[in-house]
Design an enzyme around this catalytic site. Sequence first.
Site, PDB file in Angstrom:
ATOM      1  CD  GLU A  16       9.504 -13.715   1.180  1.00  0.00           C
ATOM      2  OE1 GLU A  16      10.604 -14.280   1.202  1.00  0.00           O
ATOM      3  OE2 GLU A  16       9.387 -12.475   1.136  1.00  0.00           O
ATOM      4  CG  HIS A  46       5.522  -9.707   1.496  1.00  0.00           C
ATOM      5  ND1 HIS A  46       6.067  -9.325   2.693  1.00  0.00           N
ATOM      6  CD2 HIS A  46       6.348 -10.672   0.992  1.00  0.00           C
ATOM      7  CE1 HIS A  46       7.162 -10.038   2.916  1.00  0.00           C
ATOM      8  NE2 HIS A  46       7.360 -10.855   1.899  1.00  0.00           N
ATOM      9  CB  CYS A  81       0.978  -7.405   4.499  1.00  0.00           C
ATOM     10  SG  CYS A  81       2.392  -8.480   4.126  1.00  0.00           S
ATOM     11  CG  ASP A 112       9.468  -7.374   4.944  1.00  0.00           C
ATOM     12  OD1 ASP A 112       8.653  -7.397   5.886  1.00  0.00           O
ATOM     13  OD2 ASP A 112       9.268  -7.962   3.868  1.00  0.00           O
ATOM     14  CB  SER A 113       9.609 -11.346   7.200  1.00  0.00           C
ATOM     15  OG  SER A 113       8.640 -11.027   6.218  1.00  0.00           O
ATOM     16  CB  CYS A 118       7.901  -6.111   8.553  1.00  0.00           C
ATOM     17  SG  CYS A 118       7.123  -7.685   8.908  1.00  0.00           S
TER      18      CYS A 118
HETATM   19  N1  DGL Z   1       5.869  -7.755   4.853  1.00  0.00           N
HETATM   20  C1  DGL Z   1       5.451  -8.339   6.099  1.00  0.00           C
HETATM   21  C2  DGL Z   1       4.335  -7.498   6.706  1.00  0.00           C
HETATM   22  O1  DGL Z   1       4.184  -6.332   6.332  1.00  0.00           O
HETATM   23  C3  DGL Z   1       5.135  -9.771   5.865  1.00  0.00           C
HETATM   24  C4  DGL Z   1       5.212 -10.573   7.055  1.00  0.00           C
HETATM   25  C5  DGL Z   1       5.430 -12.051   6.869  1.00  0.00           C
HETATM   26  O2  DGL Z   1       6.594 -12.415   6.716  1.00  0.00           O
HETATM   27  O3  DGL Z   1       4.469 -12.807   6.965  1.00  0.00           O
HETATM   28  O4  DGL Z   1       3.600  -7.940   7.559  1.00  0.00           O
END
Ligand code: DGL
Length: 281
Positions: free
Chosen positions: A165, A201, A199, A7-8, A70
């Site tokens: 984040e 997150h 998402c 993931d990011s 992600c």
């Molecule tokens: N968890 C990522 C997703 O599902 C987040 C992406 C981001 O870094 O903006 O899209």
Amino acid sequence: MRIGIFDSGYGGLTILDSIRKRLPGYDYVYLGDNARAPYGTRSFEVIYRYTWQAVRYLFEQDCALIILACNTASAKALRTIQQHDLPEVWARDNGQMRTQDLRRVLGVIRPTVESVPAQTSSGHVGILGTPGTISSDSYPIELHKVCPDLTVVQQACPMWVPLIESGEHRNDGADWFVAKYLNELLARDPQIDTIVLGCTHYPLLLPKIQRQLAGLPIRLVCQGDIVADRLADYLQRHADLRGVLSQGGQCRYLTTEDADKFRQSASVFLSELIDVTRVEL
Ligand code: DGL
């Protein structure tokens, strides 16, 4: 060999958590590109480049199967990786390696989409996601493939990932942004009875989202268990891949940002003490 979860940043930990509960025996490597998060506001080209770097890195860490945990990476990079990059890797590998060492990369959007039609009664579905995921139209396109009659309304939530984040998602200020995007979505279609948290997150904002929607007949779709079930099914059907995966029940955590910062933030929602290594992609 291991299963890589990418993931990011921290969001993929919500997917890892469900996968490890469902499939505790395998060995995992989690990679969060925290130094470059969020991805969701970046261009197609940049998201693809970052994602492919991360996937190659995880292959070098002995991962046979990588889950792009992600949505943004799944929406913007998965197709190119599956259709263009992986065939090149396979062609190279087959010269020197056993055929069962074929590498695979899977995303999170398709499994999520397939679970949606059974959950909505009104046929009106809301999608919450990063600007990147929403602008890709991946959800409406994929949803209409499995159920052409659905009405799909999308809402980008550009502030939610930065709040998470930066560790601000539990604070009162985050309530304002939670209400803002939910209200904007529901104002556009009051018949929505199912909202996809598109998402990885966003489950970290779940208590606030649930409070905001309290009393409304709306079902929330979180991806963790859906992706975990689909992975279990995938491994069941791919004995060649299952056969090369090691079974030590361990997980290594890698981040492109500061290891202590990752350890602190991640330990809040993982129920174990973790070792974290900072890496350069
Ligand atoms: N968890 C990522 C997703 O599902 C987040 C992406 C981001 O870094 O903006 O899209």
